[in-house]
Design a protein around this motif. Structure first.
Motif, mmCIF file in Angstrom:
data_model
loop_
_atom_site.group_PDB
_atom_site.id
_atom_site.type_symbol
_atom_site.label_atom_id
_atom_site.label_comp_id
_atom_site.label_asym_id
_atom_site.label_seq_id
_atom_site.Cartn_x
_atom_site.Cartn_y
_atom_site.Cartn_z
ATOM 1 N N PRO A 82 -6.698 19.263 -9.845
ATOM 2 C CA PRO A 82 -6.279 19.224 -8.436
ATOM 3 C C PRO A 82 -6.008 17.803 -7.939
ATOM 4 O O PRO A 82 -5.031 17.567 -7.219
ATOM 5 C CB PRO A 82 -7.458 19.857 -7.694
ATOM 6 N N GLU A 83 -6.835 16.853 -8.363
ATOM 7 C CA GLU A 83 -6.646 15.463 -7.951
ATOM 8 C C GLU A 83 -5.426 14.852 -8.648
ATOM 9 O O GLU A 83 -4.694 14.069 -8.035
ATOM 10 C CB GLU A 83 -7.907 14.645 -8.264
ATOM 11 N N ILE A 84 -5.194 15.218 -9.884
ATOM 12 C CA ILE A 84 -4.030 14.730 -10.618
ATOM 13 C C ILE A 84 -2.749 15.185 -9.925
ATOM 14 O O ILE A 84 -1.828 14.394 -9.717
ATOM 15 C CB ILE A 84 -4.068 15.211 -12.088
ATOM 16 N N VAL A 85 -2.700 16.438 -9.546
ATOM 17 C CA VAL A 85 -1.515 16.959 -8.857
ATOM 18 C C VAL A 85 -1.354 16.279 -7.498
ATOM 19 O O VAL A 85 -0.242 15.872 -7.122
ATOM 20 C CB VAL A 85 -1.590 18.497 -8.718
ATOM 21 N N ARG A 86 -2.452 16.103 -6.762
ATOM 22 C CA ARG A 86 -2.383 15.443 -5.447
ATOM 23 C C ARG A 86 -1.896 13.997 -5.596
ATOM 24 O O ARG A 86 -1.038 13.540 -4.836
ATOM 25 C CB ARG A 86 -3.752 15.481 -4.761
ATOM 26 N N LEU A 87 -2.434 13.280 -6.581
ATOM 27 C CA LEU A 87 -2.011 11.896 -6.804
ATOM 28 C C LEU A 87 -0.542 11.844 -7.231
ATOM 29 O O LEU A 87 0.207 10.979 -6.780
ATOM 30 C CB LEU A 87 -2.912 11.225 -7.848
ATOM 31 N N THR A 88 -0.124 12.763 -8.056
ATOM 32 C CA THR A 88 1.277 12.817 -8.476
ATOM 33 C C THR A 88 2.185 13.031 -7.266
ATOM 34 O O THR A 88 3.250 12.409 -7.173
ATOM 35 C CB THR A 88 1.490 13.933 -9.523
ATOM 36 N N LEU A 113 2.386 9.636 -5.537
ATOM 37 C CA LEU A 113 3.139 8.637 -6.300
ATOM 38 C C LEU A 113 4.634 8.931 -6.348
ATOM 39 O O LEU A 113 5.440 8.005 -6.449
ATOM 40 C CB LEU A 113 2.599 8.546 -7.734
ATOM 41 N N THR A 114 4.995 10.200 -6.291
ATOM 42 C CA THR A 114 6.415 10.567 -6.374
ATOM 43 C C THR A 114 7.050 10.805 -5.011
ATOM 44 O O THR A 114 8.228 11.156 -4.946
ATOM 45 C CB THR A 114 6.610 11.807 -7.266
ATOM 46 N N ALA A 156 -4.022 4.514 -3.455
ATOM 47 C CA ALA A 156 -3.674 5.933 -3.626
ATOM 48 C C ALA A 156 -4.721 6.627 -4.491
ATOM 49 O O ALA A 156 -5.183 7.724 -4.177
ATOM 50 C CB ALA A 156 -2.283 6.069 -4.242
ATOM 51 N N VAL A 157 -5.114 5.992 -5.587
ATOM 52 C CA VAL A 157 -6.095 6.589 -6.495
ATOM 53 C C VAL A 157 -7.449 6.743 -5.809
ATOM 54 O O VAL A 157 -8.043 7.823 -5.838
ATOM 55 C CB VAL A 157 -6.249 5.756 -7.791
ATOM 56 N N VAL A 158 -7.941 5.688 -5.182
ATOM 57 C CA VAL A 158 -9.290 5.770 -4.597
ATOM 58 C C VAL A 158 -9.325 6.694 -3.387
ATOM 59 O O VAL A 158 -10.359 7.292 -3.091
ATOM 60 C CB VAL A 158 -9.886 4.379 -4.274
ATOM 61 N N THR A 159 -8.201 6.847 -2.712
ATOM 62 C CA THR A 159 -8.144 7.803 -1.605
ATOM 63 C C THR A 159 -8.288 9.224 -2.131
ATOM 64 O O THR A 159 -9.067 10.017 -1.607
ATOM 65 C CB THR A 159 -6.829 7.644 -0.818
ATOM 66 N N LEU A 183 9.071 9.795 -2.017
ATOM 67 C CA LEU A 183 10.145 8.812 -2.019
ATOM 68 C C LEU A 183 9.747 7.493 -1.370
ATOM 69 O O LEU A 183 10.023 6.422 -1.905
ATOM 70 C CB LEU A 183 11.396 9.391 -1.343
ATOM 71 N N SER A 184 9.068 7.538 -0.227
ATOM 72 C CA SER A 184 8.720 6.290 0.456
ATOM 73 C C SER A 184 7.686 5.497 -0.341
ATOM 74 O O SER A 184 7.769 4.270 -0.430
ATOM 75 C CB SER A 184 8.238 6.554 1.883
ATOM 76 N N PHE A 185 6.723 6.185 -0.957
ATOM 77 C CA PHE A 185 5.704 5.483 -1.742
ATOM 78 C C PHE A 185 6.317 4.900 -3.017
ATOM 79 O O PHE A 185 6.093 3.732 -3.355
ATOM 80 C CB PHE A 185 4.540 6.418 -2.093
ATOM 81 N N ALA A 186 7.095 5.703 -3.718
ATOM 82 C CA ALA A 186 7.727 5.229 -4.951
ATOM 83 C C ALA A 186 8.672 4.065 -4.663
ATOM 84 O O ALA A 186 8.720 3.089 -5.428
ATOM 85 C CB ALA A 186 8.469 6.378 -5.628
ATOM 86 N N SER A 187 9.401 4.135 -3.565
ATOM 87 C CA SER A 187 10.306 3.045 -3.193
ATOM 88 C C SER A 187 9.527 1.765 -2.926
ATOM 89 O O SER A 187 9.956 0.676 -3.316
ATOM 90 C CB SER A 187 11.125 3.414 -1.957
#
Length: 179
Positions: free
Chosen positions: A96-102, A105-106, A131-134, A108-112
């Motif tokens: 669940p955390e992996i999907v949330r982090l993905t 990360l993906t 992002a990870v620690v949140t 558009l504004s964060f990736a940009s």
């Protein structure tokens, strides 16, 4: 053809990656993660094997080297019978955390932001760590910092390479960030 599904069968509430068959009934967050993967992330071109989930899993695994997961992740680890988040168990325990982090990360504004040459390496590393620690409800760790720095530095090199390219063979203008 690529499968739209992920690691969870929502109908039977079972984990089914790598031949495993694990009951996830006590953990409804897996169903939500699976819906996000087959909905929002699928629309972004992300699936189980496209690499973005693996990147998020690596970030979480490196974070967990120095910080012990608590709360729901600790509950899942105890119920499933897993002692640590290693390369073999991180996907199952922290799905669940992996999907949330993905999803973060993906975005558009964060990736940009992460790929923009306007910001310093330190600022972008801080954003990736944040992002990870949140998502993990923890603090940054030395191992997370090291891997985040490597990831951002590699991304910056790729962007510099893209900016040195032309938009296309007939056009001499430099490529845009989208390329």
């Amino acid at each position: 053809m690529r499968s739209r599904g992920g690691g969870v069968c929502n109908r039977h509430q079972r984990w089914h990656i790598d031949g495993a068959d694990i009951d996830l009934t006590p953990f409804q967050e897996y169903a939500h993660a699976e819906r996000c993967l087959s909905g929002t992330l699928w629309k972004r071109g992300i699936g189980l094997t496209t690499g973005e989930l693996q990147l998020a899993a690596s970030l979480i695994r490196y974070w967990s080297i120095d910080e012990r997961p608590e709360g729901r992740i600790a509950d899942r680890m105890a119920t499933i019978g897993i002692d640590s988040l290693d390369a073999d168990s991180v996907f199952l325990v922290a799905y669940p955390e992996i999907v949330r982090l993905t999803a973060i990360l993906t975005d558009l504004s964060f990736a940009s932001y992460l790929l923009s040459p306007r910001f310093s390496l330190a600022e972008q590393v801080w954003a990736l760590e944040a992002a990870v620690v949140t998502v993990m409800h923890g603090c940054t760790t030395p191992h997370l910092h090291q891997v985040a720095e490597r990831i951002v530095a590699r991304g910056k090199m790729a962007v510099e390479t893209a900016f040195s390219m032309r938009q296309n063979a007939n056009n001499k203008r430099p490529a845009t960030l989208e390329k």
